[in-house]
Design a protein around this motif. Structure first.
Motif, PDB file in Angstrom:
ATOM      1  N   TYR A   1       0.860  -1.197   0.000  1.00  0.00           N
ATOM      2  CA  TYR A   1       0.000   0.000   0.000  1.00  0.00           C
ATOM      3  C   TYR A   1       0.883   1.229   0.000  1.00  0.00           C
ATOM      4  O   TYR A   1       1.756   1.391   0.857  1.00  0.00           O
ATOM      5  CB  TYR A   1      -0.933   0.014   1.204  1.00  0.00           C
ATOM      6  CG  TYR A   1      -1.987   1.086   1.098  1.00  0.00           C
ATOM      7  CD1 TYR A   1      -3.140   0.862   0.341  1.00  0.00           C
ATOM      8  CD2 TYR A   1      -1.843   2.324   1.731  1.00  0.00           C
ATOM      9  CE1 TYR A   1      -4.117   1.844   0.228  1.00  0.00           C
ATOM     10  CE2 TYR A   1      -2.805   3.302   1.613  1.00  0.00           C
ATOM     11  CZ  TYR A   1      -3.944   3.062   0.853  1.00  0.00           C
ATOM     12  OH  TYR A   1      -4.908   4.025   0.717  1.00  0.00           O
ATOM     13  N   HIS A   2       0.625   2.105  -0.949  1.00  0.00           N
ATOM     14  CA  HIS A   2       1.404   3.320  -1.152  1.00  0.00           C
ATOM     15  C   HIS A   2       0.922   4.392  -0.180  1.00  0.00           C
ATOM     16  O   HIS A   2      -0.112   5.032  -0.385  1.00  0.00           O
ATOM     17  CB  HIS A   2       1.190   3.759  -2.601  1.00  0.00           C
ATOM     18  CG  HIS A   2       2.239   4.679  -3.115  1.00  0.00           C
ATOM     19  ND1 HIS A   2       2.151   5.273  -4.339  1.00  0.00           N
ATOM     20  CD2 HIS A   2       3.400   5.109  -2.584  1.00  0.00           C
ATOM     21  CE1 HIS A   2       3.204   6.033  -4.540  1.00  0.00           C
ATOM     22  NE2 HIS A   2       3.973   5.948  -3.485  1.00  0.00           N
ATOM     23  N   LEU A   3       1.675   4.592   0.907  1.00  0.00           N
ATOM     24  CA  LEU A   3       1.273   5.586   1.897  1.00  0.00           C
ATOM     25  C   LEU A   3       1.474   7.002   1.389  1.00  0.00           C
ATOM     26  O   LEU A   3       0.657   7.894   1.655  1.00  0.00           O
ATOM     27  CB  LEU A   3       2.069   5.379   3.190  1.00  0.00           C
ATOM     28  CG  LEU A   3       1.892   4.019   3.880  1.00  0.00           C
ATOM     29  CD1 LEU A   3       2.845   3.910   5.060  1.00  0.00           C
ATOM     30  CD2 LEU A   3       0.449   3.821   4.327  1.00  0.00           C
ATOM     31  N   THR A   4       2.575   7.220   0.704  1.00  0.00           N
ATOM     32  CA  THR A   4       2.865   8.495   0.065  1.00  0.00           C
ATOM     33  C   THR A   4       3.418   8.188  -1.315  1.00  0.00           C
ATOM     34  O   THR A   4       3.521   7.029  -1.721  1.00  0.00           O
ATOM     35  CB  THR A   4       3.902   9.308   0.871  1.00  0.00           C
ATOM     36  OG1 THR A   4       5.179   8.677   0.760  1.00  0.00           O
ATOM     37  CG2 THR A   4       3.505   9.407   2.346  1.00  0.00           C
ATOM     38  N   ASP A   5       3.815   9.240  -2.026  1.00  0.00           N
ATOM     39  CA  ASP A   5       4.381   9.009  -3.343  1.00  0.00           C
ATOM     40  C   ASP A   5       5.680   8.216  -3.291  1.00  0.00           C
ATOM     41  O   ASP A   5       6.077   7.610  -4.283  1.00  0.00           O
ATOM     42  CB  ASP A   5       4.642  10.349  -4.044  1.00  0.00           C
ATOM     43  CG  ASP A   5       3.361  11.058  -4.425  1.00  0.00           C
ATOM     44  OD1 ASP A   5       2.317  10.365  -4.492  1.00  0.00           O
ATOM     45  OD2 ASP A   5       3.406  12.284  -4.638  1.00  0.00           O
ATOM     46  N   SER A   6       6.344   8.196  -2.157  1.00  0.00           N
ATOM     47  CA  SER A   6       7.648   7.535  -2.090  1.00  0.00           C
ATOM     48  C   SER A   6       7.769   6.489  -0.998  1.00  0.00           C
ATOM     49  O   SER A   6       8.837   5.904  -0.832  1.00  0.00           O
ATOM     50  CB  SER A   6       8.744   8.583  -1.896  1.00  0.00           C
ATOM     51  OG  SER A   6       8.519   9.306  -0.690  1.00  0.00           O
ATOM     52  N   ILE A   7       6.712   6.212  -0.230  1.00  0.00           N
ATOM     53  CA  ILE A   7       6.781   5.236   0.851  1.00  0.00           C
ATOM     54  C   ILE A   7       5.680   4.191   0.687  1.00  0.00           C
ATOM     55  O   ILE A   7       4.516   4.530   0.477  1.00  0.00           O
ATOM     56  CB  ILE A   7       6.657   5.914   2.227  1.00  0.00           C
ATOM     57  CG1 ILE A   7       7.799   6.906   2.437  1.00  0.00           C
ATOM     58  CG2 ILE A   7       6.659   4.872   3.339  1.00  0.00           C
ATOM     59  CD1 ILE A   7       7.698   7.679   3.738  1.00  0.00           C
ATOM     60  N   GLU A   8       6.070   2.947   0.793  1.00  0.00           N
ATOM     61  CA  GLU A   8       5.129   1.833   0.670  1.00  0.00           C
ATOM     62  C   GLU A   8       5.168   0.976   1.927  1.00  0.00           C
ATOM     63  O   GLU A   8       6.234   0.629   2.438  1.00  0.00           O
ATOM     64  CB  GLU A   8       5.467   0.966  -0.540  1.00  0.00           C
ATOM     65  CG  GLU A   8       4.470  -0.181  -0.758  1.00  0.00           C
ATOM     66  CD  GLU A   8       4.890  -1.109  -1.881  1.00  0.00           C
ATOM     67  OE1 GLU A   8       3.999  -1.667  -2.554  1.00  0.00           O
ATOM     68  OE2 GLU A   8       6.110  -1.280  -2.086  1.00  0.00           O
ATOM     69  N   LEU A   9       3.983   0.652   2.430  1.00  0.00           N
ATOM     70  CA  LEU A   9       3.822  -0.367   3.461  1.00  0.00           C
ATOM     71  C   LEU A   9       3.579  -1.691   2.758  1.00  0.00           C
ATOM     72  O   LEU A   9       2.734  -1.780   1.870  1.00  0.00           O
ATOM     73  CB  LEU A   9       2.635  -0.012   4.366  1.00  0.00           C
ATOM     74  CG  LEU A   9       2.145  -1.117   5.326  1.00  0.00           C
ATOM     75  CD1 LEU A   9       3.187  -1.406   6.394  1.00  0.00           C
ATOM     76  CD2 LEU A   9       0.806  -0.711   5.960  1.00  0.00           C
ATOM     77  N   TYR A  10       4.315  -2.714   3.146  1.00  0.00           N
ATOM     78  CA  TYR A  10       4.131  -4.009   2.489  1.00  0.00           C
ATOM     79  C   TYR A  10       4.168  -5.135   3.522  1.00  0.00           C
ATOM     80  O   TYR A  10       4.663  -4.982   4.648  1.00  0.00           O
ATOM     81  CB  TYR A  10       5.193  -4.249   1.423  1.00  0.00           C
ATOM     82  CG  TYR A  10       6.599  -4.450   1.968  1.00  0.00           C
ATOM     83  CD1 TYR A  10       7.086  -5.725   2.252  1.00  0.00           C
ATOM     84  CD2 TYR A  10       7.440  -3.355   2.206  1.00  0.00           C
ATOM     85  CE1 TYR A  10       8.365  -5.912   2.750  1.00  0.00           C
ATOM     86  CE2 TYR A  10       8.720  -3.531   2.702  1.00  0.00           C
ATOM     87  CZ  TYR A  10       9.181  -4.812   2.973  1.00  0.00           C
ATOM     88  OH  TYR A  10      10.450  -4.990   3.473  1.00  0.00           O
ATOM     89  N   GLY A  11       3.644  -6.254   3.136  1.00  0.00           N
ATOM     90  CA  GLY A  11       3.672  -7.417   4.010  1.00  0.00           C
ATOM     91  C   GLY A  11       3.259  -8.660   3.268  1.00  0.00           C
ATOM     92  O   GLY A  11       2.616  -8.605   2.214  1.00  0.00           O
ATOM     93  N   PHE A  12       3.656  -9.791   3.786  1.00  0.00           N
ATOM     94  CA  PHE A  12       3.241 -11.081   3.224  1.00  0.00           C
ATOM     95  C   PHE A  12       3.344 -12.132   4.319  1.00  0.00           C
ATOM     96  O   PHE A  12       4.070 -11.963   5.308  1.00  0.00           O
ATOM     97  CB  PHE A  12       4.088 -11.465   2.010  1.00  0.00           C
ATOM     98  CG  PHE A  12       5.576 -11.445   2.241  1.00  0.00           C
ATOM     99  CD1 PHE A  12       6.259 -12.575   2.682  1.00  0.00           C
ATOM    100  CD2 PHE A  12       6.303 -10.285   2.023  1.00  0.00           C
ATOM    101  CE1 PHE A  12       7.626 -12.550   2.893  1.00  0.00           C
ATOM    102  CE2 PHE A  12       7.672 -10.251   2.231  1.00  0.00           C
ATOM    103  CZ  PHE A  12       8.341 -11.386   2.664  1.00  0.00           C
ATOM    104  N   GLY A  13       2.588 -13.182   4.148  1.00  0.00           N
ATOM    105  CA  GLY A  13       2.612 -14.230   5.157  1.00  0.00           C
ATOM    106  C   GLY A  13       2.027 -15.524   4.648  1.00  0.00           C
ATOM    107  O   GLY A  13       1.262 -15.557   3.677  1.00  0.00           O
TER     108      GLY A  13
END
Length: 818
Positions: A285-297
């Motif tokens: 998920y793109h929180l800002t134009d340059s920062i992404e929150l990611y995860g997997f499991g």
């Protein structure tokens, strides 16, 4: 007709002939999505492939993320040999788990014919002839935790607790990158043979469902695998991709006539019965134009059942269990298992010019051991009662890993490309535990089949690991690229490790290039290798493991364990002689010092005394102490593994007659064992059998060649696999040399050919059906003499890593895409 139509078959034919001839010579000489920060910023996905195709000719331009920290690095220009296998290629093999699919696709990968006890359940593989613990497995570039179940019995994988690839749903895989080069300086411990990086699906739309059903030529082992993968958008700034999977395989039986019963009624040899359910999720998920929150499991539950050796009526009577089992019995070992792995992180770009990735990963594996249709003979003799079901204990493993990775490109005037600078750190905490079984599972002779873990065996172990690394890469001139890496790791239990790597590549022109690597590596002893203990009894022998750090092992001469260290050298050539023809040739040498082996061997009275010191009772074998043996892990030897990998791909377009994607690959591999350690009494810690497990059980060579033809709605895939010869030193189980630890039967397993065939048809735009077979000719490994098989149990050499003993597997697969 274009010249390529003629040149391709000729070149491929010449390549096949040369490889087969070289293989025969070696056998003689040696009797191996649209979404925010769309992955072009972090991870590039390979070109899409249909469920019936191999990776096409555009594959060489795929961006890779394994073995490099340069975001622009492609497979075609890699300084190290790397193989990319698409997820659809894996699923198109007809195999329902990752390891079996990889064995069909990569000549550098092999596996045991068949494991024993819990080792038969774990999906362990060998890369370049080394054991499973010497290959690092990543998921989306993050270290994957290992299994808690250790391979107990004598085999090429004895003592390993590798990553169990069966715990990853095959439907969740976008592609796999296999780095065939030492990479400890980049990733840390375990990456001696190379790295397998599993890249998960990240599509944000569409649903794909697959069902595969099949069985073996012998009429058993029915296998069904159903899976689903679906992608969704998270608003306009993110994606969610999920997978769900179910698999069931029936047991198989690969035994002969039991001389005690005159019947083929022993179920101990063959694949276990397994039922597995898996779920997986991958999001960004793109929180800002340059920062992404990611995860997997992932979360997987698996139930496995493994039959132990048959206790015939004569054996049951000798044990005093006729009143409980008048017709004999066959214990069944069970292992319910829960496995999980979760990663959460943030990554961004352009923070003061730096790209960064901060993540935390936690994963674990918990195994519960039990058996049924069993008995405790001593308890029955004393009280007239024994339960038939036993709780044997449990194994648990957990790993918590935290990473910070930072990268920036710096323009330097005299360099052709920016200097890519990467650095970062890692903190990891590993834990391992063994829980004791119920008292009657280990009281005196204990449960038959697999004795319960004793309170003395129970352990809770932990360690902390801290690491820091630095990595530089650039093109000095247009044709010349250089990569440098260094890493420092501190283990609170085994000390420090410093590793380095230098790789370079020079392209003379677009037709030919050269590359080479020199690196050092290490592998820390696992907590299981340091602390595992167990005892296993069969009708006519008893064996087991003593913890390497225990007083009992030290009494036998164990000095404790220290890390393995390695030095890797490789040199390669890249050829593109004509359009659409790509050839890679890479040779390698891997030196390993202080290799950890299950080599502290003792038998007879010394083994009985050691077991007694460890709280294990061997009274059931008091009249035949020669049938009692034990082992402990030790740094037993130095080894040198040398080999050669050759791959070739070509695409032909025959116009109205369709297209063919040709491929050929071969691996030559040999390991020498030298500088064998000695016990305090001056005897070698390795015998001839243990030496052969490391050196000659892996095929001397393995060749895969064939092609996939496409025309309209039809596709046909044909591949031939040639497994080079292996040799084994098998234990005598009868005669004057029965259970000898010095005299063995020298088994030679001749080369074997296997043919894989699949015919597919696109019934509807959304539906594809395929009918196929792996090993359609129903080939088997070499037979072994009866005097090396317990009651004629093992028909084939199960120590070898040639083809499976199961024989031909035939399947029907349906793919539905919505």
């Amino acid at each position: 007709m274009r010249s390529g139509y003629i040149l391709a078959p000729l070149l491929v034919s010449l390549s096949f002939s040369t490889a087969v001839a070289a293989g025969n010579k070696l056998d003689q000489d040696n009797p191996e999505a649209e979404k925010p920060l769309k992955k072009e910023d972090f991870v590039k996905k390979p070109a899409s492939v249909t469920s019936t195709s191999s990776v096409r000719s555009e594959e060489p331009e795929q961006v890779i993320v394994t073995g490099t920290r340069d975001p622009s690095q492609t497979a075609a220009r890699s300084v190290s040999p790397i193989t990319i296998i698409g997820g659809n290629q894996l699923r198109a093999t007809g195999m329902t788990d990752i390891r079996e699919a990889l064995v069909q696709l990569s000549p550098s990968i092999s596996r045991e014919v068949n494991g024993s006890d819990q080792g038969s359940v774990i999906d362990a593989l060998s890369l370049r002839g080394l054991n499973a613990d010497q290959t690092l497995v990543l998921v989306n570039g993050k270290r994957r935790h290992t299994t808690a179940a250790i391979a107990v019995d004598a085999s090429s994988q004895q003592g390993t607790t590798p990553v169990d690839l069966d715990m990853l749903p095959i439907s969740a895989i976008d592609h796999i990158e296999i780095l065939q080069d030492g990479a400890a300086a980049q990733y840390g411990s375990d990456a001696i043979a190379g790295v397998i990086n599993v890249i998960l699906e990240s599509n944000n739309h569409g649903i794909h469902m697959q069902a595969t059903n099949g069985g073996y030529a012998a009429g058993d082992g029915f296998t069904t695998g159903e899976n689903l993968n679906a992608g969704f958008k998270l608003g306009r700034r993110g994606y969610l991709n999920i997978s769900a999977e179910f698999k069931h395989q029936d047991r198989t039986q690969r035994t002969g006539i039991d001389p005690r019963t005159g019947k083929n009624n022993d179920l101990a040899t063959g694949q276990p019965q397994v039922t597995r359910e898996s779920i997986e999720a991958n999001f960004g998920y793109h929180l800002t134009d340059s920062i992404e929150l990611y995860g997997f499991g992932t979360f997987t539950h698996r139930d496995a059942e493994r039959w132990a050796f048959l206790r015939a009526p004569s054996t049951t009577a000798a044990d005093g269990l006729s009143g409980m089992y008048p017709n004999g019995f066959e214990p069944v070992e069970t292992m319910p298992e829960n496995d999980y792995g979760f990663t959460l992180g943030f990554r961004g770009k352009r923070l003061y010019g730096f790209d960064w990735d901060l993540s935390s990963t936690i994963g674990g594996d918990h195994d519960t051991l039990a058996d049924y249709n069993s008995a405790n003979a001593d308890a029955y003799k004393e009280t007239g009662y024994s339960p038939s079901r036993f709780y044997l204990g449990n194994y648990s493993n957990q790993q918590w890993t935290n990473n910070l990775d930072i990268r920036r490109g710096v323009d330097i005037p005299f360099l052709y490309s920016p200097l890519n600078i990467a650095f970062g750190g890692e903190y990891r905490r590993d834990t391992y535990s063994i829980g004791a079984g119920e008292p009657l599972s280990y009281y005196l002779s204990g449960a038959q089949g697999y004795q319960g873990e004793t309170p003395e065996d129970a352990v809770n172990a932990a360690r902390h690991v801290a690491a820091a690394y630095v990595d530089f890469s650039t093109q000095i001139v247009k044709q010349w690229r250089v990569d440098l890496a260094g890493r420092f790791e501190h283990y609170n239990d085994v000390g420090n490790a410093r590793t380095g790597k230098i790789s370079t590549r020079y392209d003379i022109n677009r037709y030919i290039g050269f590359r080479g690597t020199a690196s050092t590596g290490f592998r820390a002893p696992t907590l299981a290798e340091q602390n595992f203990a167990a005892f296993i009894s069969s009708p006519n022998y008893a064996t087991g493991q003593i913890a390497a750090n225990s007083a009992a092992a030290r009494a036998l001469g164990s000095p404790g364990l220290k890390p393995e260290t390695s030095t890797n050298f490789s040199v390669g050539m890249i050829l593109n002689p004509i359009p659409r023809l790509h050839i890679n040739i890479d040779g390698y040498t891997i030196y390993i010092k202080h290799r950890i082996v299950d080599g502290g061997y003792a038998s007879g009275a010394r083994a009985v005394e050691a077991y007694a010191a460890a709280g294990v009772n061997t009274s059931g074998f008091a009249g035949d102490e020669s049938a009692v043996s034990t082992n402990y892990f030790t740094n037993g030897a130095n080894t040198r593994t040398t080999g050669l990998d050759i791959t070739a791909r070509y695409s032909s377009d025959f116009g109205q007659y369709g297209k063919v994607d040709w491929d050929a690959a071969v691996n030559f591999n040999h390991t020498n064992v030298k500088d064998i350690a000695r016990t305090g009494e001056g005897t070698p810690v390795l015998n001839a059998q243990q030496i052969s497990l490391m050196s000659t059980e892996n095929p001397a060579n393995k060749l895969i060649f064939g092609g996939i033809w496409h025309r309209g709605k039809w596709n046909v895939a044909v591949h031939e696999i040639r497994y080079g010869h292996t040799t084994s030193n098998l234990t005598f189980v009868s005669g004057s040399n029965a259970f000898s630890t010095t005299d063995f039967y020298h088994q030679i397993n001749r080369p074997r050919f296997v043919t894989n065939l699949e015919v597919g048809y696109q019934v509807l735009p959304q539906l594809h059906l395929a009918l196929g077979g792996n090993n359609v000719g129903n080939a088997h490994p070499s037979r072994v003499p009866s005097f090396t098989a317990d009651y004629n149990n093992n028909l084939y050499d199960t120590l070898s890593q040639q083809l499976s003993e199961e024989g031909g597997f035939y399947y029907l697969r349906a793919d539905l895409t919505l």
